[in-house]
Design a protein around this motif. Structure first.
Motif, PDB file in Angstrom:
ATOM      1  N   SER A   1       0.904  -1.217   0.066  1.00 45.30           N
ATOM      2  CA  SER A   1       0.007  -0.088   0.049  1.00 45.30           C
ATOM      3  C   SER A   1       0.785   1.289  -0.006  1.00 45.30           C
ATOM      4  N   PRO A   2       0.327   2.257  -0.565  1.00 47.42           N
ATOM      5  CA  PRO A   2      -1.121   2.792  -0.843  1.00 47.42           C
ATOM      6  C   PRO A   2      -1.338   2.319  -2.358  1.00 47.42           C
TER       7      PRO A   2
ATOM      8  N   TRP B   1      -7.462  -2.783   4.427  1.00 48.20           N
ATOM      9  CA  TRP B   1      -7.897  -1.538   4.321  1.00 48.20           C
ATOM     10  C   TRP B   1      -9.298  -1.080   4.093  1.00 48.20           C
ATOM     11  N   TYR B   2      -9.851   0.005   4.614  1.00 48.27           N
ATOM     12  CA  TYR B   2     -10.984   0.609   4.336  1.00 48.27           C
ATOM     13  C   TYR B   2     -10.953   1.994   3.976  1.00 48.27           C
ATOM     14  N   VAL B   3     -11.163   2.164   2.828  1.00 46.69           N
ATOM     15  CA  VAL B   3     -10.743   3.450   2.158  1.00 46.69           C
ATOM     16  C   VAL B   3     -12.084   4.281   1.753  1.00 46.69           C
TER      17      VAL B   3
ATOM     18  N   HIS C   1      -5.423   8.081   8.577  1.00 38.95           N
ATOM     19  CA  HIS C   1      -5.367   6.695   8.968  1.00 38.95           C
ATOM     20  C   HIS C   1      -5.827   6.395  10.432  1.00 38.95           C
TER      21      HIS C   1
ATOM     22  N   HIS D   1      -3.583   7.224  -0.754  1.00 39.50           N
ATOM     23  CA  HIS D   1      -4.347   6.642  -2.018  1.00 39.50           C
ATOM     24  C   HIS D   1      -4.841   7.515  -3.076  1.00 39.50           C
TER      25      HIS D   1
ATOM     26  N   HIS E   1     -12.618  -1.529  -0.125  1.00 39.85           N
ATOM     27  CA  HIS E   1     -11.634  -2.625   0.671  1.00 39.85           C
ATOM     28  C   HIS E   1     -10.765  -3.374   0.116  1.00 39.85           C
TER      29      HIS E   1
ATOM     30  N   ALA F   1      -9.197   4.624   6.190  1.00 42.01           N
ATOM     31  CA  ALA F   1      -8.398   5.921   5.634  1.00 42.01           C
ATOM     32  C   ALA F   1      -9.666   6.824   5.131  1.00 42.01           C
TER      33      ALA F   1
ATOM     34  N   VAL G   1      -6.883  -0.646   8.729  1.00 44.50           N
ATOM     35  CA  VAL G   1      -6.597   0.710   8.660  1.00 44.50           C
ATOM     36  C   VAL G   1      -8.077   1.311   8.018  1.00 44.50           C
TER      37      VAL G   1
ATOM     38  N   ARG H   1      -6.658  -5.813   0.494  1.00 45.21           N
ATOM     39  CA  ARG H   1      -5.730  -6.508   1.301  1.00 45.21           C
ATOM     40  C   ARG H   1      -4.104  -5.755   1.172  1.00 45.21           C
TER      41      ARG H   1
ATOM     42  N   THR I   1       2.125   1.528   5.647  1.00 46.93           N
ATOM     43  CA  THR I   1       2.746   2.386   4.542  1.00 46.93           C
ATOM     44  C   THR I   1       4.146   3.116   4.842  1.00 46.93           C
TER      45      THR I   1
END
Ligand SMILES: [Zn+2]
Length: 208
Positions: free
Chosen positions: A19-20, A165-167, A93, A81, A149, A107, A105, A151, A155
């Protein structure tokens, strides 16, 4: 100590799920999920480094059906991201730990607009070096948004993988003055370069 001007020198444990990344909400596979509730998240302790302020805290939420404990919040500027072709000037984050020890995380991108009073409290903590009282963090998290979402990894070195990850697709706002103040406190850009998605699936989690 690592620095953002020499990212190719970072010590990296593993390599294919980093990531990102750049995320595309239009090609992500849509899945319904119960929207997370961030009401209990509190910031209780602050620590300022060269690159950001880290706010340790408490609170619990449920991410994708799994209970998670909030650990700490920090910021990146520029954002890390790229969402639908856009890099936000600021990205928060919220690092969580699942009961089994895995990391997640949450984001949140921030763009310039209306001032965010809670971000004002964060800036006060930067200026004074301490939190005068526990900060309610929910106002730094969007209520109405889809989440992308995938994997990935942390970072910052050692960029360990296995991070969920949940952005947020919907940015929140800080004022132009708040962003300028933050970037005055932390003039060194601390975003990691984009990493290859390497075919990883990306889900769009839509609230039921
Ligand atoms: Zn981060």
């Amino acid at each position: 100590m690592f620095d953002y001007q020499h990212q190719s020198d970072w010590q990296i444990i593993s390599g294919q799920e980093q990531s990102p990344v750049a995320l595309d909400s239009k090609t992500a596979q849509s899945v319904k999920w119960p929207a997370p509730d961030f009401a209990t998240l509190r910031g209780t302790d602050s620590d300022r480094s060269t690159y950001t302020i880290t706010i340790a805290g408490t609170g619990n939420d449920v991410l994708d059906g799994r209970p998670a404990t909030f650990q700490q919040l920090h910021f990146h500027s520029q954002g890390e991201h790229v969402i639908d072709g856009v890099r936000a000037p600021l990205e928060a984050h919220f690092v969580h730990q699942y009961a089994d020890g895995g990391l997640a995380v949450v984001a949140v991108p921030f763009v310039v607009g209306a001032a965010n009073p809670t971000f004002g409290e964060v800036l006060t903590a930067v200026a004074t070096g301490e939190l005068a009282y526990p900060i309610k963090l929910a106002a730094l998290l969007p209520k109405q948004t889809d989440w992308l979402h995938y994997r990935g990894s942390l970072t910052t070195p050692p960029v360990q993988e296995g991070v969920a990850w949940y952005v947020a697709t919907q940015p929140l706002t800080v004022s132009v003055q708040q962003l300028a103040m933050y970037q005055e406190y932390f003039p060194a850009d601390n975003h990691r370069a984009l990493q290859d998605l390497n075919g990883r699936p990306v889900l769009k989690l839509e609230s039921k």
